[in-house]
Design a protein around this motif. Sequence first.
Motif, PDB file in Angstrom:
ATOM      1  N   THR A 286       0.791  -1.204   0.141  1.00 52.65           N
ATOM      2  CA  THR A 286       0.218  -0.042   0.008  1.00 52.65           C
ATOM      3  C   THR A 286       0.941   1.204   0.161  1.00 52.65           C
ATOM      4  O   THR A 286       1.910   1.305   0.830  1.00 52.65           O
ATOM      5  CB  THR A 286      -0.842   0.079   1.317  1.00 52.65           C
ATOM      6  N   PRO A 287       0.584   2.197  -0.937  1.00 52.48           N
ATOM      7  CA  PRO A 287       1.334   3.483  -0.888  1.00 52.48           C
ATOM      8  C   PRO A 287       1.141   4.205   0.512  1.00 52.48           C
ATOM      9  O   PRO A 287       0.114   4.259   1.033  1.00 52.48           O
ATOM     10  CB  PRO A 287       0.815   4.376  -2.005  1.00 52.48           C
ATOM     11  N   THR A 288       2.226   4.823   0.925  1.00 52.43           N
ATOM     12  CA  THR A 288       2.445   5.699   2.221  1.00 52.43           C
ATOM     13  C   THR A 288       2.645   7.124   1.800  1.00 52.43           C
ATOM     14  O   THR A 288       3.085   7.245   0.630  1.00 52.43           O
ATOM     15  CB  THR A 288       3.109   5.015   3.159  1.00 52.43           C
ATOM     16  N   ALA A 357      -2.587  -6.655 -13.174  1.00 52.43           N
ATOM     17  CA  ALA A 357      -3.617  -6.033 -12.158  1.00 52.43           C
ATOM     18  C   ALA A 357      -4.158  -6.275 -11.009  1.00 52.43           C
ATOM     19  O   ALA A 357      -5.054  -6.085 -10.478  1.00 52.43           O
ATOM     20  CB  ALA A 357      -5.046  -6.290 -13.418  1.00 52.43           C
ATOM     21  N   ASN A 358      -2.875  -6.864 -10.378  1.00 51.30           N
ATOM     22  CA  ASN A 358      -3.155  -6.816  -8.908  1.00 51.30           C
ATOM     23  C   ASN A 358      -2.951  -5.341  -8.251  1.00 51.30           C
ATOM     24  O   ASN A 358      -2.135  -4.877  -8.672  1.00 51.30           O
ATOM     25  CB  ASN A 358      -2.060  -7.696  -8.260  1.00 51.30           C
ATOM     26  N   ARG A 359      -3.974  -5.154  -7.433  1.00 52.94           N
ATOM     27  CA  ARG A 359      -3.939  -3.934  -6.916  1.00 52.94           C
ATOM     28  C   ARG A 359      -3.811  -3.982  -5.110  1.00 52.94           C
ATOM     29  O   ARG A 359      -4.197  -4.851  -4.636  1.00 52.94           O
ATOM     30  CB  ARG A 359      -5.260  -3.045  -7.222  1.00 52.94           C
ATOM     31  N   SER A 360      -3.131  -3.037  -4.814  1.00 51.95           N
ATOM     32  CA  SER A 360      -2.690  -2.699  -3.134  1.00 51.95           C
ATOM     33  C   SER A 360      -4.097  -2.306  -2.784  1.00 51.95           C
ATOM     34  O   SER A 360      -5.104  -1.861  -3.385  1.00 51.95           O
ATOM     35  CB  SER A 360      -1.881  -1.826  -3.031  1.00 51.95           C
ATOM     36  N   THR A 361      -4.278  -2.561  -1.493  1.00 51.68           N
ATOM     37  CA  THR A 361      -5.308  -1.927  -0.765  1.00 51.68           C
ATOM     38  C   THR A 361      -5.241  -0.242  -0.867  1.00 51.68           C
ATOM     39  O   THR A 361      -3.856   0.200  -0.887  1.00 51.68           O
ATOM     40  CB  THR A 361      -5.350  -2.372   0.779  1.00 51.68           C
ATOM     41  N   PRO A 362      -6.280   0.454  -0.820  1.00 48.62           N
ATOM     42  CA  PRO A 362      -6.134   1.925  -1.104  1.00 48.62           C
ATOM     43  C   PRO A 362      -5.268   2.513   0.146  1.00 48.62           C
ATOM     44  O   PRO A 362      -5.315   1.884   1.306  1.00 48.62           O
ATOM     45  CB  PRO A 362      -7.321   2.428  -1.060  1.00 48.62           C
ATOM     46  N   SER A 363      -4.337   3.688   0.156  1.00 45.68           N
ATOM     47  CA  SER A 363      -3.795   4.100   1.209  1.00 45.68           C
ATOM     48  C   SER A 363      -4.748   4.609   2.178  1.00 45.68           C
ATOM     49  O   SER A 363      -6.025   4.929   1.967  1.00 45.68           O
ATOM     50  CB  SER A 363      -2.837   5.081   0.534  1.00 45.68           C
ATOM     51  N   ALA A 364      -4.081   5.145   3.260  1.00 47.41           N
ATOM     52  CA  ALA A 364      -4.769   5.910   4.031  1.00 47.41           C
ATOM     53  C   ALA A 364      -5.426   7.311   3.438  1.00 47.41           C
ATOM     54  O   ALA A 364      -4.772   7.973   2.645  1.00 47.41           O
ATOM     55  CB  ALA A 364      -4.020   6.225   5.340  1.00 47.41           C
ATOM     56  N   PRO A 365      -6.620   7.706   3.885  1.00 43.29           N
ATOM     57  CA  PRO A 365      -7.279   9.065   3.222  1.00 43.29           C
ATOM     58  C   PRO A 365      -6.614  10.225   3.543  1.00 43.29           C
ATOM     59  O   PRO A 365      -6.034  10.222   4.653  1.00 43.29           O
ATOM     60  CB  PRO A 365      -8.683   8.826   3.713  1.00 43.29           C
ATOM     61  N   VAL A 366      -6.503  11.187   2.790  1.00 43.63           N
ATOM     62  CA  VAL A 366      -6.254  12.403   3.163  1.00 43.63           C
ATOM     63  C   VAL A 366      -7.052  13.542   2.258  1.00 43.63           C
ATOM     64  O   VAL A 366      -7.724  12.953   1.560  1.00 43.63           O
ATOM     65  CB  VAL A 366      -4.747  12.921   2.606  1.00 43.63           C
TER      66      VAL A 366
END
Length: 704
Positions: A286-288, A357-366
């Motif tokens: 997941t992007p941080t 097309a494997n996708r990470s979970t979405p990052s924490a919202p900002v």
Amino acid sequence: MRKPSATRRSTVARRRLGAVFAVALSGLGVVVPAPVASAATVDTNASYVLVNRNSGKVLDVYGRATNDGARISQYTRNDGAWQQWQFVDSGGGYYRLRSRHSGKVLDFPSTADRTGLVQNTDANRTSQQFRLADSDGGHVRLLNRAGGKAVDVLDSSTADGARIVQWPDTGGTNQQWRLVRLGADTTPPTAPAAPRTSNLTCSSVTLSWSASTDDVGVAFYDVYHDGQLMTSVPGTARSVDLTVVPGATWGLYVNARDAAGNVSQAGPTVTITVPQCQADTVPPTTPTGVTATASGTTVAVRWSPATDNVGVTGYEILRDGTQVGSTTGAATTSFTDSGLAANTRYEYRVRARDAQANRSTPSAPVTVTTGAACATALCSITRVATDTDLPWGLATLPDGQVLYGRRDAFDIVRLDPATGAKTSLGRVPGVAGTDGEGGVLGIAVAADFTADPWVYVMHTSPTDNRVVRIRYTGGVLTGTPQVLLTGIPRNKYHNGGRLRFGPDGKLYVATGDGQNGTWAQDLDNLAGKVLRVNRDGTVPGDNPFGTPVWSYGHRNPQGLAFDSRGRLWEQEFGNSVMDETNLIVRGGNYGWPACEGTTGRCDEPGFIAPERTYPVAEASCSGIAVVRDALYLACLRGARLYRAEITDDGLGDVQQYLNGTYGRLRTAEPSADGGLWLTTSTRGDKDSVANNSNESILKVELGR
């Protein structure tokens, strides 16, 4: 880099239709059937290229020089006038070889071995006279009358630019020349049939087809995917092994080409979906570190890179839970979201994806709140209308109404920007698709449309591309279209198609090369050009060549726009390396097929360099527009909008917008209120099937 030049030398001869291109594949060792001459059959009324048996390259005036003493070399064949020779009878079985470029003849200044061949003013000296001695396989040796020695490629070199000298007659292959007569065959082969694939892996596939026929003989098959040339093979081939990209979906097809350079219409398309090389079910991390910063009604989103067991291939940006953009490549970790509402709170998340097309979970919202007013170039974007067909050409009428063409449905629609209401004005007669990128293409109206209401249309027909105009009265199209230009070569792809009226009141037309690169350099052919005509189709008296041709050497131009200085900008598709933005000048040569962007033989004298180039994967821009001296480029494969400031020196402050937000962007046109129209081209744009799309017509409010 290509050397800038505002004009092209007037000595460039005009070749007849169908000039030869075949020896471009000489590196494959191909023996090409062609109309050849021997000592007994040389025609003094014809033009020839002389192909060396050893190197496959041709006799060429080095640097396209016109002066006495200019050296003669060998070069890859392009059939320019500097490679064309006429035989002038000197009597006694001897000939002088006169350049169609300079008007001078071949000459050896001395009889010594290794004396370099040059061109000089024709004085009919014995040093300028040559006898043709037959060799085997349809080749001849050129023996100089003064010294009795043969025209020879120095040291049997196969390099471009190698010197041509005289040497005692040994009969070696570097002294043997094939005389290929130009213009002897104007009939193209039939289209290859029954394409089929086998042995598909993650890196290769075998493509096979049924043979074409030709009145002389098929010399080559050119293999494409989606308009991009992949390879060429000899005319005896019926299959080829191709390198493919894992995960790609490609449309493969084949064109046939004869020795005189005549190219068939493309064969049918066979679609492949390339498998991945290894199974991968592991998503990226997941992007941080996601941040979002507002500047007026634009938000800049940034994040730290994610990781993956194989490799991150891009990121997807979510606004309030909905994907609104994407990026390509692991290194791109920012996104600009434009055209938002003022004083509005938005939430952003980012997720990473890999090649399968494997996708990470979405990052924490900002979260971020936009400002009270627009402070950037794009202020707001409104989807005014949708269409099930491709909205390709678009023009704004003086009253603000919009006309656009539905490419594959062949009709023209009037759009009311205020309500989004659409009214069909009827089909354009005589249109035929190409099973690729043909149909109803560019649309334009003149500045005095109210007083002289014609709608100008470029379209593909069953036989060619053409420009017509149709009367617009009472809010509808009426009468039979007037045909203004015909005979523009067509093919599955590379039809060009954009129309634009200039500040001089002339109509400018962008034409593709019809998948035959030599036509782009042929001034007797309308393909691969920017054309300029009066509104009734006649040729303006100040055109550079006395024909509709205004500039040439283009591959597939689809964007035309004028700036406030009256300068014409052009956007052009490259093959697989570079797209280019050009500043078009009267009589200019932009280098194709010798040069793509800044790659290839771009140092040829007279070629004009692009103002800017873009990697094909980040561009493939089709339509361009100028608003307040900013150039906007609508890009297909790049799925983004470029904006560049136009300066006295070129283009500056290049920015990207809408990266992945609306998918593939086809057309950009100024709106009546100082904004911008954009159309999408996300589905069905590589076939001629009507109403198999789901496209948008977007209105963009511009800021600065």
